[in-house]
Scaffold this motif. Structure first.
Motif, PDB file in Angstrom:
ATOM      1  N   ALA A 150     -47.134   7.056   1.463  1.00  0.00           N
ATOM      2  CA  ALA A 150     -46.555   6.237   2.533  1.00  0.00           C
ATOM      3  C   ALA A 150     -45.636   7.074   3.420  1.00  0.00           C
ATOM      4  O   ALA A 150     -45.663   6.943   4.652  1.00  0.00           O
ATOM      5  CB  ALA A 150     -45.795   5.064   1.933  1.00  0.00           C
TER       6      ALA A 150
ATOM      7  N   LEU B 264     -55.003   6.895   6.455  1.00  0.00           N
ATOM      8  CA  LEU B 264     -54.828   5.651   5.701  1.00  0.00           C
ATOM      9  C   LEU B 264     -56.157   5.179   5.127  1.00  0.00           C
ATOM     10  O   LEU B 264     -56.236   4.767   3.959  1.00  0.00           O
ATOM     11  CB  LEU B 264     -54.233   4.573   6.608  1.00  0.00           C
TER      12      LEU B 264
ATOM     13  N   SER C 159     -50.266   0.006  -2.575  1.00  0.00           N
ATOM     14  CA  SER C 159     -48.915   0.549  -2.426  1.00  0.00           C
ATOM     15  C   SER C 159     -47.793  -0.474  -2.501  1.00  0.00           C
ATOM     16  O   SER C 159     -46.646  -0.111  -2.330  1.00  0.00           O
ATOM     17  CB  SER C 159     -48.807   1.301  -1.086  1.00  0.00           C
TER      18      SER C 159
ATOM     19  N   PRO D 258     -48.821   0.678   3.276  1.00  0.00           N
ATOM     20  CA  PRO D 258     -47.945   1.773   2.853  1.00  0.00           C
ATOM     21  C   PRO D 258     -46.474   1.543   3.168  1.00  0.00           C
ATOM     22  O   PRO D 258     -45.612   2.192   2.576  1.00  0.00           O
ATOM     23  CB  PRO D 258     -48.483   2.960   3.660  1.00  0.00           C
ATOM     24  N   LEU D 259     -46.161   0.651   4.126  1.00  0.00           N
ATOM     25  CA  LEU D 259     -44.779   0.455   4.545  1.00  0.00           C
ATOM     26  C   LEU D 259     -44.218  -0.851   4.005  1.00  0.00           C
ATOM     27  O   LEU D 259     -44.959  -1.719   3.562  1.00  0.00           O
ATOM     28  CB  LEU D 259     -44.677   0.446   6.074  1.00  0.00           C
TER      29      LEU D 259
ATOM     30  N   GLU E  42     -46.809  -7.612   2.200  1.00  0.00           N
ATOM     31  CA  GLU E  42     -46.473  -6.294   1.651  1.00  0.00           C
ATOM     32  C   GLU E  42     -46.480  -6.278   0.125  1.00  0.00           C
ATOM     33  O   GLU E  42     -46.920  -5.319  -0.501  1.00  0.00           O
ATOM     34  CB  GLU E  42     -45.094  -5.860   2.147  1.00  0.00           C
TER      35      GLU E  42
END
Length: 473
Positions: free
Chosen positions: A344, A7, A429, A384-385, A423
């Motif tokens: 991801a 990461l 991302s 990434p999530l 997020e």
């Protein structure tokens, strides 16, 4: 800790290639993905097969992501709107009502983000619904395209900070299964936490309006309301593609359709938590069947084709020429989204969530230090999530760790959801970033630093203040 270092490499390569070497974000994202691939090939272990199959599978999954389609669809929709007078008439109508207010489109985008977030809860869908109208309106009002995209993407996370999102149920389901708290205990703290986050965004909007010198629409440029309504009432139909999917997936209409179709009863799915426990099967609902992020751009494109048919090409060659002019935007947005989701997926295969969960479980410090450390870790996972995936992976253990430091479990749960709500504003991302950039037709990288400065880090700070009790919930 292979996944953690992967990461770090992913983010580092993107920053260096884009910021230091001044290359475009598409190239940077590809190289970032290649860096993650190197960890898979030479140092990582993946489940379910070889490293090459994991890499190819991650790309295939990314190509099938709804956001990949949505990002490209919104680029096309935005291009079509510029070829017709439909949106111009809607903006004239909006300016007739709110144009005299300094920064009116910015405040409207912020308020709409809160309203749609409380209804839709899905960050990319909130960005799509709000940005479809407010981004072009902001641009027309003199707001720079990158700032317009930043404001809309920055509001995407509000769906997580209001009850009753799927992310909230994933978190409280895991906590209830472990006897930490009851599901209804989080409703009030999370609602108040959401209002704190919304209030901050309004203060930020006030600051951005004044810092960027955004002025009211000049009186001579504002068409009287009656005249703008007569000439542009059909443009109000643009809200249809936003409202119709919402009505079909939320509220009494959705309940009636679900009961009639048997969706709620016939289709079940278990929820598996990171610790291996499985919650009772949960029903699919209409939001699972009708995707907002898919249908909003599709319906908008259809409506624009109908309303603007007199101004659009009428021959095959004319359409090929029109699509060719939009092709460069498709390339950058498409490559960036696919590379981001591919990376991801690979980080998930490397066990990023599990490795960071072990870090969380080993933390032992005073409450305020725990709040900062856990906030940083969750924000890192949310890069990434999605927020839902983050909560499924580490949400319960994060709340338990904060509760162990003396923070009440409902307060800790609200703070953890606030952390996860970043997020949408977490480069490189965050899916809402690319939806907003597609609508604004701007290079996504131009929003990265503003999103971190204005949204990601301050929302992290709000979560810490909530956890430590300085912001009461």
């Amino acid at each position: 800790m292979t996944a953690v270092w992967a990461l770090v490499a992913f983010v580092g390569v993107i920053i260096v290639w884009n910021a230091v070497f001044k290359r475009n974000i598409g190239e940077a994202m590809i190289l970032g993905f290649v860096a993650v691939c190197a960890f898979v090939l030479f140092g990582g272990t993946v489940d379910g097969g070889s490293a090459w199959s994991a890499i190819s599978g991650s790309v295939l999954d990314a190509l099938q992501e709804e956001v990949t389609f949505a990002g490209l669809a919104f680029v096309f929709m935005s291009y079509l709107l510029t070829r017709t007078p439909v949106l111009d008439k809607l903006i004239d109508l909006l300016n007739s009502v709110l144009g005299r207010l300094r920064g009116g489109p910015v405040y409207t985008a912020t308020a709409a983000g809160g309203i749609f977030g409380a209804i839709a809860h899905v960050g990319a869908a909130v960005t799509a619904a709000v940005g479809s109208v407010t981004v072009p309106w902001m641009k027309r009002s003199g707001v720079r395209p990158e700032l317009a995209a930043t404001v809309v993407a920055g509001g995407a996370g509000m769906g997580v900070t209001f009850p009753f999102s799927a992310t909230m149920f994933i978190l409280v389901g895991g906590l209830a299964a472990q006897g930490v708290m009851q599901p209804d205990e989080i409703v009030k703290p999370l609602a108040i936490a959401g209002l704190w986050c919304l209030g901050y965004r309004f203060v930020l909007s006030w600051f951005l309006v004044r810092r960027n010198g955004i002025q009211p629409i000049a009186a001579e440029d504002r068409i009287p309301f009656g005249r703008s309504l007569r000439s542009g009432w059909t443009s109000l139909l643009l809200f249809g593609p936003i409202l119709v999917p919402l009505l079909l997936t939320r509220g009494p209409v959705a309940d009636a359709l679900g009961s009639y179709s048997g969706v709620s009863d016939a289709m079940k799915k278990p929820v598996e938590l990171a610790d291996g426990t499985t919650l009772a099967a949960q029903p699919y609902t209409m939001p699972d069947v009708i995707s907002l992020i898919t249908w909003i751009p599709v319906l908008m494109i259809v409506l624009v084709l109908v309303l603007g048919r007199k101004h659009l090409p009428r021959t095959t060659s004319g359409w090929w020429t029109a699509i060719g002019k939009a092709a460069p935007s498709f390339g950058v947005i498409g490559i960036t989204i696919v590379a981001a989701f591919s990376a991801a997926n690979l980080l998930g295969e490397l066990g990023l969530a599990e490795q960071l969960e072990s870090v969380l479980a080993g933390l032992d410090a005073p409450g305020w230090i725990m709040a900062i450390a856990i906030g940083v870790i969750i924000v890192a996972i949310a890069i990434p999530l999605t927020a839902s995936a983050t909560m499924a992976a580490v949400g319960p253990v994060a709340v338990i760790a904060l509760a162990g430091a003396g923070i009440p479990a409902p307060v800790a749960a609200a703070a953890v959801l606030v952390f996860a709500s970043t997020e949408g504003a977490s480069p490189p991302s965050g899916a809402p970033i690319y939806v907003a950039a597609g609508i604004a037709r701007v290079d996504p990288v131009k929003t990265f630093v503003p999103l971190l400065t204005y949204y990601c880090l301050p929302i992290l700070g709000i979560g810490v203040l909530i956890a430590t009790g300085l912001l009461p919930v």
